[in-house]
Design a protein around this motif. Structure first.
Motif, PDB file in Angstrom:
ATOM      1  N   HIS A 154      27.013 -22.317 -20.132  1.00 13.99           N
ATOM      2  CA  HIS A 154      26.561 -20.931 -20.198  1.00 13.99           C
ATOM      3  C   HIS A 154      25.238 -20.831 -19.440  1.00 13.99           C
ATOM      4  CE1 HIS A 154      29.301 -21.115 -23.693  1.00 13.99           C
ATOM      5  NE2 HIS A 154      29.529 -19.838 -23.422  1.00 13.99           N
ATOM      6  N   LEU A 155      25.016 -19.693 -18.808  1.00 14.41           N
ATOM      7  CA  LEU A 155      23.818 -19.537 -17.988  1.00 14.41           C
ATOM      8  C   LEU A 155      22.523 -19.599 -18.792  1.00 14.41           C
ATOM      9  CD1 LEU A 155      24.967 -16.835 -15.420  1.00 14.41           C
ATOM     10  CD2 LEU A 155      24.178 -19.148 -14.899  1.00 14.41           C
ATOM     11  N   ASN A 156      22.606 -19.357 -20.120  1.00 11.71           N
ATOM     12  CA  ASN A 156      21.382 -19.433 -20.929  1.00 11.71           C
ATOM     13  C   ASN A 156      21.203 -20.793 -21.599  1.00 11.71           C
ATOM     14  OD1 ASN A 156      23.430 -19.255 -22.775  1.00 11.71           O
ATOM     15  ND2 ASN A 156      22.590 -17.504 -23.912  1.00 11.71           N
ATOM     16  N   ASP A 157      22.038 -21.768 -21.246  1.00 10.18           N
ATOM     17  CA  ASP A 157      21.878 -23.119 -21.792  1.00 10.18           C
ATOM     18  C   ASP A 157      20.532 -23.710 -21.388  1.00 10.18           C
ATOM     19  OD1 ASP A 157      24.387 -23.018 -22.908  1.00 10.18           O
ATOM     20  OD2 ASP A 157      25.350 -24.259 -21.381  1.00 10.18           O
ATOM     21  N   ILE A 158      19.988 -24.538 -22.261  1.00 10.54           N
ATOM     22  CA  ILE A 158      18.744 -25.240 -21.962  1.00 10.54           C
ATOM     23  C   ILE A 158      19.040 -26.454 -21.080  1.00 10.54           C
ATOM     24  CG2 ILE A 158      16.829 -26.577 -22.953  1.00 10.54           C
ATOM     25  CD1 ILE A 158      17.050 -24.834 -25.445  1.00 10.54           C
ATOM     26  N   GLY A 159      18.190 -26.656 -20.069  1.00  9.64           N
ATOM     27  CA  GLY A 159      18.246 -27.876 -19.281  1.00  9.64           C
ATOM     28  C   GLY A 159      19.382 -27.950 -18.292  1.00  9.64           C
ATOM     29  N   LEU A 160      19.833 -26.811 -17.777  1.00 15.58           N
ATOM     30  CA  LEU A 160      20.879 -26.839 -16.758  1.00 15.58           C
ATOM     31  C   LEU A 160      20.410 -27.635 -15.541  1.00 15.58           C
ATOM     32  CD1 LEU A 160      22.182 -23.150 -16.836  1.00 15.58           C
ATOM     33  CD2 LEU A 160      23.305 -25.189 -17.757  1.00 15.58           C
ATOM     34  N   ARG A 161      21.340 -28.368 -14.955  1.00 14.97           N
ATOM     35  CA  ARG A 161      21.040 -29.163 -13.768  1.00 14.97           C
ATOM     36  C   ARG A 161      21.318 -28.315 -12.527  1.00 14.97           C
ATOM     37  NH1 ARG A 161      24.957 -33.822 -15.644  1.00 14.97           N
ATOM     38  NH2 ARG A 161      26.057 -31.882 -16.181  1.00 14.97           N
ATOM     39  N   VAL A 162      20.287 -28.088 -11.744  1.00 17.21           N
ATOM     40  CA  VAL A 162      20.359 -27.191 -10.595  1.00 17.21           C
ATOM     41  C   VAL A 162      20.179 -28.014  -9.324  1.00 17.21           C
ATOM     42  CG1 VAL A 162      19.415 -25.136  -9.496  1.00 17.21           C
ATOM     43  CG2 VAL A 162      19.373 -25.345 -11.989  1.00 17.21           C
ATOM     44  N   GLN A 182      14.470 -23.917 -18.818  1.00 15.04           N
ATOM     45  CA  GLN A 182      14.049 -25.307 -18.671  1.00 15.04           C
ATOM     46  C   GLN A 182      15.029 -26.114 -17.802  1.00 15.04           C
ATOM     47  OE1 GLN A 182      12.874 -27.170 -22.445  1.00 15.04           O
ATOM     48  NE2 GLN A 182      12.780 -25.118 -23.375  1.00 15.04           N
ATOM     49  N   PRO A 183      15.277 -25.644 -16.584  1.00 11.89           N
ATOM     50  CA  PRO A 183      16.253 -26.345 -15.722  1.00 11.89           C
ATOM     51  C   PRO A 183      15.725 -27.693 -15.235  1.00 11.89           C
ATOM     52  CG  PRO A 183      15.096 -24.679 -14.475  1.00 11.89           C
ATOM     53  CD  PRO A 183      14.657 -24.500 -15.903  1.00 11.89           C
ATOM     54  N   ASN A 184      16.665 -28.541 -14.870  1.00 11.34           N
ATOM     55  CA  ASN A 184      16.340 -29.812 -14.246  1.00 11.34           C
ATOM     56  C   ASN A 184      16.840 -29.782 -12.807  1.00 11.34           C
ATOM     57  OD1 ASN A 184      15.278 -31.281 -16.586  1.00 11.34           O
ATOM     58  ND2 ASN A 184      17.364 -31.136 -17.386  1.00 11.34           N
ATOM     59  N   LEU A 185      15.964 -30.049 -11.856  1.00 12.33           N
ATOM     60  CA  LEU A 185      16.324 -29.973 -10.445  1.00 12.33           C
ATOM     61  C   LEU A 185      16.896 -31.307  -9.958  1.00 12.33           C
ATOM     62  CD1 LEU A 185      13.412 -27.909  -8.868  1.00 12.33           C
ATOM     63  CD2 LEU A 185      15.472 -27.135 -10.050  1.00 12.33           C
ATOM     64  N   ILE A 196      28.696 -32.511  -6.413  1.00 14.72           N
ATOM     65  CA  ILE A 196      28.049 -32.864  -7.673  1.00 14.72           C
ATOM     66  C   ILE A 196      28.505 -31.914  -8.771  1.00 14.72           C
ATOM     67  CG2 ILE A 196      25.824 -32.982  -8.856  1.00 14.72           C
ATOM     68  CD1 ILE A 196      24.611 -33.872  -6.203  1.00 14.72           C
ATOM     69  N   LEU A 197      28.617 -30.627  -8.449  1.00 12.26           N
ATOM     70  CA  LEU A 197      29.128 -29.656  -9.417  1.00 12.26           C
ATOM     71  C   LEU A 197      30.592 -29.927  -9.739  1.00 12.26           C
ATOM     72  CD1 LEU A 197      26.492 -28.189  -8.476  1.00 12.26           C
ATOM     73  CD2 LEU A 197      27.754 -26.044  -8.663  1.00 12.26           C
ATOM     74  N   ALA A 198      31.391 -30.196  -8.702  1.00 16.05           N
ATOM     75  CA  ALA A 198      32.823 -30.449  -8.902  1.00 16.05           C
ATOM     76  C   ALA A 198      33.056 -31.690  -9.747  1.00 16.05           C
ATOM     77  CB  ALA A 198      33.519 -30.590  -7.551  1.00 16.05           C
ATOM     78  N   SER A 199      32.140 -32.649  -9.681  1.00 20.36           N
ATOM     79  CA  SER A 199      32.282 -33.913 -10.412  1.00 20.36           C
ATOM     80  C   SER A 199      31.751 -33.833 -11.841  1.00 20.36           C
ATOM     81  CB  SER A 199      31.557 -35.034  -9.659  1.00 20.36           C
ATOM     82  OG  SER A 199      32.087 -35.191  -8.355  1.00 20.36           O
ATOM     83  N   GLY A 200      31.146 -32.706 -12.218  1.00 19.84           N
ATOM     84  CA  GLY A 200      30.628 -32.547 -13.569  1.00 19.84           C
ATOM     85  C   GLY A 200      29.219 -33.044 -13.771  1.00 19.84           C
ATOM     86  N   ASP A 201      28.494 -33.295 -12.652  1.00 22.59           N
ATOM     87  CA  ASP A 201      27.155 -33.874 -12.752  1.00 22.59           C
ATOM     88  C   ASP A 201      26.032 -32.867 -12.566  1.00 22.59           C
ATOM     89  OD1 ASP A 201      28.150 -36.458 -13.217  1.00 22.59           O
ATOM     90  OD2 ASP A 201      28.486 -36.751 -11.083  1.00 22.59           O
ATOM     91  N   ALA A 202      26.352 -31.591 -12.415  1.00 20.70           N
ATOM     92  CA  ALA A 202      25.371 -30.513 -12.346  1.00 20.70           C
ATOM     93  C   ALA A 202      26.115 -29.204 -12.591  1.00 20.70           C
ATOM     94  CB  ALA A 202      24.645 -30.490 -11.004  1.00 20.70           C
ATOM     95  N   GLU A 203      25.341 -28.139 -12.809  1.00 21.72           N
ATOM     96  CA  GLU A 203      25.955 -26.861 -13.167  1.00 21.72           C
ATOM     97  C   GLU A 203      25.786 -25.764 -12.118  1.00 21.72           C
ATOM     98  OE1 GLU A 203      25.839 -29.407 -16.306  1.00 21.72           O
ATOM     99  OE2 GLU A 203      23.926 -28.553 -15.616  1.00 21.72           O
ATOM    100  N   LEU A 204      24.707 -25.787 -11.359  1.00 24.81           N
ATOM    101  CA  LEU A 204      24.403 -24.668 -10.454  1.00 24.81           C
ATOM    102  C   LEU A 204      23.885 -25.169  -9.119  1.00 24.81           C
ATOM    103  CD1 LEU A 204      22.500 -22.397 -12.996  1.00 24.81           C
ATOM    104  CD2 LEU A 204      24.597 -21.719 -11.812  1.00 24.81           C
ATOM    105  N   TYR A 205      24.236 -24.434  -8.079  1.00 22.63           N
ATOM    106  CA  TYR A 205      23.678 -24.666  -6.750  1.00 22.63           C
ATOM    107  C   TYR A 205      23.411 -23.308  -6.104  1.00 22.63           C
ATOM    108  CZ  TYR A 205      23.839 -25.473  -1.659  1.00 22.63           C
ATOM    109  OH  TYR A 205      23.588 -25.450  -0.304  1.00 22.63           O
ATOM    110  N   PRO A 206      22.174 -22.807  -6.198  1.00 19.37           N
ATOM    111  CA  PRO A 206      21.832 -21.552  -5.512  1.00 19.37           C
ATOM    112  C   PRO A 206      21.472 -21.840  -4.061  1.00 19.37           C
ATOM    113  CG  PRO A 206      19.961 -22.315  -6.803  1.00 19.37           C
ATOM    114  CD  PRO A 206      21.061 -23.324  -7.000  1.00 19.37           C
ATOM    115  N   ARG A 207      22.137 -21.156  -3.139  1.00 19.12           N
ATOM    116  CA  ARG A 207      21.756 -21.313  -1.722  1.00 19.12           C
ATOM    117  C   ARG A 207      21.362 -19.942  -1.192  1.00 19.12           C
ATOM    118  NH1 ARG A 207      21.587 -25.313   2.253  1.00 19.12           N
ATOM    119  NH2 ARG A 207      20.486 -24.331   3.973  1.00 19.12           N
TER     120      ARG A 207
END
Length: 259
Positions: A154-162, A182-185, A196-207
């Motif tokens: 969910h977009l409001n989750d704590i510590g999303l990997r971006v 509190q995202p983690n870059l 990385i997103l497809a593999s389940g190792d991060a949640e977001l990639y803003p370009r």
């Protein structure tokens, strides 16, 4: 064409291009030039492009190719293509020159402005990723084939990997990141950011910066088939291809976001 029937040959083309790239990567002469848009071009870009284009034409002489390193085809011609290959023979040339391993070979199949098939190969690690519309996404390394599944969040989750680019972190991207909890870059280059997103190792990639169509197509279908999506930041719709100008709008790539 029959994607499944020719999959081994298609994967072989990507790997052969990757082997040529590594020959230059491990040499003392990259042959760096500067293109008209100030982006770098190396011997590896040229060699990989030749291998991919000749390989695809041998397999499918009836399917046109649009590649970053080929002379660009007028829109009046390519707008009539029902389908075509979209190629970035060396995505992440800056990362290649830095010798950090974050570069890929990208081959995508476009039909009616939508990406339906994609292959991404990482030469340094010998990781192969591929997907076809409604047939799933897969990772292959060392003979082991693994289905890809992006992570629900969910977009409001704590510590999303971006995932952010090593080379492009601008004010708009920082603003997006600041709106999260509190995202983690995670810093990666090239189309690896999607994988990385497809593999389940991060949640977001803003370009929220310029990219070209060949930068995203192959990895987009892999992420989509893994349960994610790549969305035009302005319209909220998936990215489309073969536009008059082959530049992407700003976008955000998501793993399996929950409403």
């Amino acid at each position: 064409m029959n994607w499944n029937k020719n999959l081994d040959e298609l994967l072989g083309i990507a790997k052969k291009a990757g082997e040529a790239i590594l020959e230059i990567y491990n040499s003392d002469d990259f042959g760096v030039e500067v293109k008209g848009d100030d982006s770098p071009l190396t011997k590896a870009d040229k060699m990989a492009n030749e291998i991919i284009c000749s390989g695809l034409l041998d397999l499918f002489p009836e399917i046109p190719i649009i590649s970053e390193e080929n002379k660009q085809i007028p829109y009046s011609v390519r707008s009539k293509y029902p389908h075509f290959w979209l190629v970035d023979p060396l995505d992440g040339t800056k990362e290649f020159i830095k010798r950090n391993g974050d570069f890929t070979v990208n081959i995508a199949l476009i039909q009616n402005n939508v990406v339906i098939g994609g292959i991404v190969y990482t030469p340094v690690t010998e990781d192969l990723y591929y997907a076809y519309r409604n047939a799933g996404a897969f990772h292959v390394n060392g003979g082991t084939k693994t289905p890809l599944a992006s992570k629900p969040f969910h977009l409001n989750d704590i510590g999303l990997r971006v995932v952010c680019s090593r080379s492009h972190l601008n004010e708009d991207t920082q603003h997006f990141v600041d709106g999260l909890n509190q995202p983690n870059l995670v810093s990666r280059g090239s189309s690896l950011k999607f994988l990385i997103l497809a593999s389940g190792d991060a949640e977001l990639y803003p370009r929220l910066a310029p990219t070209m169509e060949w930068d995203t197509a192959a990895a987009q279908i892999i992420l989509e088939e893994a349960g994610g999506k790549v969305i035009n930041e302005e319209t909220g719709q998936p990215l489309i291809y073969n536009k008059e100008v082959l530049r992407n709008p700003y976008f955000v790539a998501y793993a399996k976001v929950q409403e």
